[in-house]
Design an enzyme around this catalytic site. Structure first.
Site, PDB file in Angstrom:
ATOM      1  N   ARG A 148     -23.307   0.380  26.881  1.00  0.00           N
ATOM      2  CA  ARG A 148     -23.659   0.189  25.471  1.00  0.00           C
ATOM      3  C   ARG A 148     -23.615  -1.281  25.070  1.00  0.00           C
ATOM      4  NH1 ARG A 148     -22.521   5.688  22.792  1.00  0.00           N
ATOM      5  NH2 ARG A 148     -22.881   4.780  20.777  1.00  0.00           N
ATOM      6  N   TYR A 151     -26.461  -3.470  23.421  1.00  0.00           N
ATOM      7  CA  TYR A 151     -26.676  -3.236  21.986  1.00  0.00           C
ATOM      8  C   TYR A 151     -25.505  -3.799  21.180  1.00  0.00           C
ATOM      9  CZ  TYR A 151     -27.740  -0.547  17.716  1.00  0.00           C
ATOM     10  OH  TYR A 151     -28.037  -0.165  16.427  1.00  0.00           O
ATOM     11  N   ASP A 152     -24.280  -3.395  21.547  1.00  0.00           N
ATOM     12  CA  ASP A 152     -23.106  -3.788  20.758  1.00  0.00           C
ATOM     13  C   ASP A 152     -22.928  -5.307  20.739  1.00  0.00           C
ATOM     14  OD1 ASP A 152     -22.931  -1.056  21.079  1.00  0.00           O
ATOM     15  OD2 ASP A 152     -20.812  -1.013  21.612  1.00  0.00           O
ATOM     16  N   ARG A 192     -30.787  10.901  19.738  1.00  0.00           N
ATOM     17  CA  ARG A 192     -29.707  10.851  18.747  1.00  0.00           C
ATOM     18  C   ARG A 192     -29.321  12.268  18.359  1.00  0.00           C
ATOM     19  NH1 ARG A 192     -30.829   5.522  15.038  1.00  0.00           N
ATOM     20  NH2 ARG A 192     -33.000   5.786  15.624  1.00  0.00           N
ATOM     21  N   ARG A 283     -15.641   7.873  14.076  1.00  0.00           N
ATOM     22  CA  ARG A 283     -16.289   6.808  13.308  1.00  0.00           C
ATOM     23  C   ARG A 283     -16.401   7.248  11.848  1.00  0.00           C
ATOM     24  NH1 ARG A 283     -21.702   5.419  15.645  1.00  0.00           N
ATOM     25  NH2 ARG A 283     -20.593   4.191  17.191  1.00  0.00           N
TER      26      ARG A 283
HETATM   27  P1  NAD Z   1     -36.068   2.597  15.299  1.00  0.00           P
HETATM   28  O1  NAD Z   1     -36.055   2.532  16.775  1.00  0.00           O
HETATM   29  O2  NAD Z   1     -36.747   3.741  14.650  1.00  0.00           O
HETATM   30  O3  NAD Z   1     -36.640   1.262  14.675  1.00  0.00           O
HETATM   31  C1  NAD Z   1     -36.579   0.011  15.310  1.00  0.00           C
HETATM   32  C2  NAD Z   1     -37.952  -0.638  15.205  1.00  0.00           C
HETATM   33  O4  NAD Z   1     -37.903  -1.942  15.806  1.00  0.00           O
HETATM   34  C3  NAD Z   1     -39.030   0.160  15.947  1.00  0.00           C
HETATM   35  O5  NAD Z   1     -40.150   0.337  15.118  1.00  0.00           O
HETATM   36  C4  NAD Z   1     -39.353  -0.728  17.158  1.00  0.00           C
HETATM   37  O6  NAD Z   1     -40.676  -0.563  17.624  1.00  0.00           O
HETATM   38  C5  NAD Z   1     -39.067  -2.102  16.609  1.00  0.00           C
HETATM   39  N1  NAD Z   1     -38.766  -3.095  17.648  1.00  0.00           N
HETATM   40  C6  NAD Z   1     -37.915  -2.961  18.703  1.00  0.00           C
HETATM   41  N2  NAD Z   1     -37.904  -4.087  19.432  1.00  0.00           N
HETATM   42  C7  NAD Z   1     -38.762  -4.962  18.821  1.00  0.00           C
HETATM   43  C8  NAD Z   1     -39.182  -6.289  19.087  1.00  0.00           C
HETATM   44  N3  NAD Z   1     -38.710  -6.972  20.151  1.00  0.00           N
HETATM   45  N4  NAD Z   1     -40.078  -6.864  18.242  1.00  0.00           N
HETATM   46  C9  NAD Z   1     -40.576  -6.189  17.182  1.00  0.00           C
HETATM   47  N5  NAD Z   1     -40.220  -4.933  16.877  1.00  0.00           N
HETATM   48  C10 NAD Z   1     -39.303  -4.318  17.685  1.00  0.00           C
HETATM   49  O7  NAD Z   1     -34.528   2.546  14.824  1.00  0.00           O
HETATM   50  P2  NAD Z   1     -33.895   2.629  13.360  1.00  0.00           P
HETATM   51  O8  NAD Z   1     -32.911   3.721  13.384  1.00  0.00           O
HETATM   52  O9  NAD Z   1     -34.940   2.606  12.325  1.00  0.00           O
HETATM   53  O10 NAD Z   1     -33.069   1.266  13.324  1.00  0.00           O
HETATM   54  C11 NAD Z   1     -33.508   0.130  12.580  1.00  0.00           C
HETATM   55  C12 NAD Z   1     -32.424  -0.929  12.607  1.00  0.00           C
HETATM   56  O11 NAD Z   1     -31.222  -0.410  12.013  1.00  0.00           O
HETATM   57  C13 NAD Z   1     -32.050  -1.381  14.014  1.00  0.00           C
HETATM   58  O12 NAD Z   1     -31.835  -2.774  14.001  1.00  0.00           O
HETATM   59  C14 NAD Z   1     -30.758  -0.663  14.288  1.00  0.00           C
HETATM   60  O13 NAD Z   1     -29.948  -1.362  15.185  1.00  0.00           O
HETATM   61  C15 NAD Z   1     -30.147  -0.567  12.898  1.00  0.00           C
HETATM   62  N6  NAD Z   1     -29.211   0.569  12.809  1.00  0.00           N
HETATM   63  C16 NAD Z   1     -29.668   1.859  12.706  1.00  0.00           C
HETATM   64  C17 NAD Z   1     -28.760   2.909  12.633  1.00  0.00           C
HETATM   65  C18 NAD Z   1     -29.202   4.337  12.478  1.00  0.00           C
HETATM   66  O14 NAD Z   1     -28.328   5.227  12.406  1.00  0.00           O
HETATM   67  N7  NAD Z   1     -30.457   4.651  12.388  1.00  0.00           N
HETATM   68  C19 NAD Z   1     -27.382   2.650  12.685  1.00  0.00           C
HETATM   69  C20 NAD Z   1     -26.963   1.325  12.832  1.00  0.00           C
HETATM   70  C21 NAD Z   1     -27.880   0.291  12.874  1.00  0.00           C
HETATM   71  N1  UDP Z   2     -24.332  13.742  21.160  1.00  0.00           N
HETATM   72  C1  UDP Z   2     -24.237  15.058  21.577  1.00  0.00           C
HETATM   73  N2  UDP Z   2     -25.390  15.703  21.930  1.00  0.00           N
HETATM   74  C2  UDP Z   2     -26.609  15.106  21.876  1.00  0.00           C
HETATM   75  C3  UDP Z   2     -26.702  13.765  21.437  1.00  0.00           C
HETATM   76  C4  UDP Z   2     -25.524  13.110  21.093  1.00  0.00           C
HETATM   77  O1  UDP Z   2     -23.148  15.645  21.626  1.00  0.00           O
HETATM   78  O2  UDP Z   2     -27.607  15.773  22.207  1.00  0.00           O
HETATM   79  C5  UDP Z   2     -23.085  13.045  20.728  1.00  0.00           C
HETATM   80  C6  UDP Z   2     -22.873  11.680  21.375  1.00  0.00           C
HETATM   81  O3  UDP Z   2     -22.191  11.814  22.600  1.00  0.00           O
HETATM   82  C7  UDP Z   2     -22.035  10.982  20.311  1.00  0.00           C
HETATM   83  C8  UDP Z   2     -22.539  11.561  18.992  1.00  0.00           C
HETATM   84  O4  UDP Z   2     -23.194  12.792  19.338  1.00  0.00           O
HETATM   85  O5  UDP Z   2     -20.679  11.317  20.455  1.00  0.00           O
HETATM   86  C9  UDP Z   2     -23.521  10.664  18.246  1.00  0.00           C
HETATM   87  O6  UDP Z   2     -24.516  10.265  19.162  1.00  0.00           O
HETATM   88  P1  UDP Z   2     -25.769   9.362  18.722  1.00  0.00           P
HETATM   89  O7  UDP Z   2     -26.463   8.962  19.970  1.00  0.00           O
HETATM   90  O8  UDP Z   2     -26.547  10.068  17.672  1.00  0.00           O
HETATM   91  O9  UDP Z   2     -25.132   8.094  17.986  1.00  0.00           O
HETATM   92  P2  UDP Z   2     -23.994   7.027  18.397  1.00  0.00           P
HETATM   93  O10 UDP Z   2     -23.210   7.533  19.580  1.00  0.00           O
HETATM   94  O11 UDP Z   2     -24.743   5.785  18.681  1.00  0.00           O
HETATM   95  O12 UDP Z   2     -23.151   6.983  17.190  1.00  0.00           O
END
Ligand code: NAD
Ligand code: UDP
Ligand code: UDP
Length: 325
Positions: A148, A151-152, A192, A283
């Site tokens: 991870r 990303y992190d 997810r 979380r």
């Molecule tokens: P998503 O994958 O649907 O959206 C990300 C978008 O970024 C996509 O449209 C993808 O094509 C675009 N992208 C990726 N790499 C790129 C690049 N190099 N150049 C241009 N575009 C690029 O995901 P999301 O859930 O909509 O997440 C959006 C943002 O929010 C992300 O930065 C993510 O880290 C952050 N975020 C989301 C969540 C969540 O729960 N959805 C939680 C924490 C943080």
């Molecule tokens: N998870 C699960 N079954 C699935 C997908 C995810 O049990 O089919 C669990 C995963 O292991 C994590 C939690 O659900 O503990 C949330 O996962 P997700 O990938 O949505 O988000 P993140 O782990 O990045 O918070």
């Protein structure tokens, strides 16, 4: 919905064809702004922005934020980055590049234009947290070399860059730490938990619980998240974050599985699979800062948000966009 801007702007949204980005774009257009959506369509899809094709104030540019971008805008929301474990682990080097080079380019752009820039950061900066619920002053418990980490650590480095551009160049920054968010337009195959469970339930397949399902997450509905994002962007310049936005309602993954079966009226059964490495055990956001500084709190409970999300995936399956193989 309260209007949060006092004048019309030209706004850049990177990642605007993604799940959160496309909802943000809709909201900004609804407030009367011009929107430039920049996305390389890695995880995003044109389907999310199809309805804007002929919108007079909407423009789409296919571009990778790892490369410099010279455009003229008044404000920047930087969301470009794959966000689900399956997607960000597919090409981990590219994930780190997107977070780090993408941040540098958007900060360089904001520096030249002297405009505000908001970073979509994440609760993943807390890693597998030893403090619960997570407050913004907690530094986190992150593995720097695990699956991870791209990303992190990428997102943590982006936060560092935002704060250094602020201190070194006086840039106006806003750093938002987003906790698990769900809603219509989530990618059906991004692995997810909410999208996986809903699709599995609608297709009467088994619900895949990783581990024993006692790990917890707190789920925020997308409209609430976007509202928090706009509030942060429009807050006083002294409010730079980082600031948590999420729904403190905390559920075990098993509870989510059972709830999804109930809400979809499915015959699916829970099945148990190995837990992925470094999977955070719990979380929950502490949103005291958002309440005090942004006057924000979530309005949509998990149960209420699941209904439109299930309806979205049902429609996607009926239209043939998700295979029933
Ligand atoms: P998503 O994958 O649907 O959206 C990300 C978008 O970024 C996509 O449209 C993808 O094509 C675009 N992208 C990726 N790499 C790129 C690049 N190099 N150049 C241009 N575009 C690029 O995901 P999301 O859930 O909509 O997440 C959006 C943002 O929010 C992300 O930065 C993510 O880290 C952050 N975020 C989301 C969540 C969540 O729960 N959805 C939680 C924490 C943080
Ligand atoms: N998870 C699960 N079954 C699935 C997908 C995810 O049990 O089919 C669990 C995963 O292991 C994590 C939690 O659900 O503990 C949330 O996962 P997700 O990938 O949505 O988000 P993140 O782990 O990045 O918070
Ligand atoms: N940049 C960009 N658009 C601009 C200005 C800068 O994409 O309008 C990128 C460019 O790639 C640059 C980076 O942002 O390398 C960082 O800019 P900065 O001014 O901080 O540093 P530089 O590298 O120009 O010294």
């Amino acid at each position: 919905m309260t209007r949060l801007y006092d004048s019309r702007k030209r706004i850049l949204v990177t990642g605007g064809a993604g799940f959160l980005g496309s909802h943000l774009v809709d909201r900004l257009l609804g407030e009367g702004h011009e929107v430039l959506c920049v996305d390389n369509l890695f995880t995003g899809t044109k389907r999310n922005i199809d309805h804007l094709h002929n919108h007079p104030r909407f423009e789409f540019l296919r571009h990778d934020v790892c490369f410099p971008l010279y455009v003229e805008v008044d404000e920047i929301y930087n969301l470009a980055c794959p966000a689900s474990p399956i997607h960000y682990q597919h090409d981990p080097v590219q994930t780190t590049k997107t977070s780090v080079h993408g941040a540098i380019n958007m900060l360089g752009l904001a520096k030249r234009l002297k405009c505000k820039v908001l970073q979509a950061s994440t609760s993943e900066v807390y890693g597998d947290p030893a403090v619960h619920p997570q407050t913004e002053d907690y530094w986190g418990n992150v593995n720097p070399i695990g699956l991870r980490s791209c990303y992190d650590e990428g997102k943590r480095c982006a936060e560092t860059l935002f704060f250094d551009y602020h201190r070194q160049h006086g840039l106006k920054i806003k750093v938002l730490r987003i906790f698990n968010t769900f809603g219509p337009r989530m990618h059906p195959n991004d692995g997810r938990v909410v999208s996986n469970f809903i699709v599995q339930a609608l297709l009467n397949r088994s619900i895949s619980i990783y581990g024993d399902g006692t790990q917890t997450r707190s789920f925020c509905y997308v409209d609430d998240l976007v509202d928090g994002m706009l509030r942060l962007m429009n807050s006083d310049d002294s409010v730079i974050g980082p600031i948590n936005i999420g729904n403190p309602g905390e559920f075990t993954i098993r509870e989510l599985g059972e709830k999804t079966i109930e809400k979809t009226g499915s015959n699916s059964k829970l099945t148990f699979h190995p837990l992925p490495s470094d999977d955070p055990k719990q979380r929950q956001p502490d949103i005291t800062k958002a309440r005090e500084l942004l006057r924000w709190e979530p309005k949509v409970a998990l149960d209420d948000g699941l209904a439109p999300t299930i309806a979205y995936f049902r429609q996607l399956i009926e239209s043939g966009a998700i295979g029933e193989e």
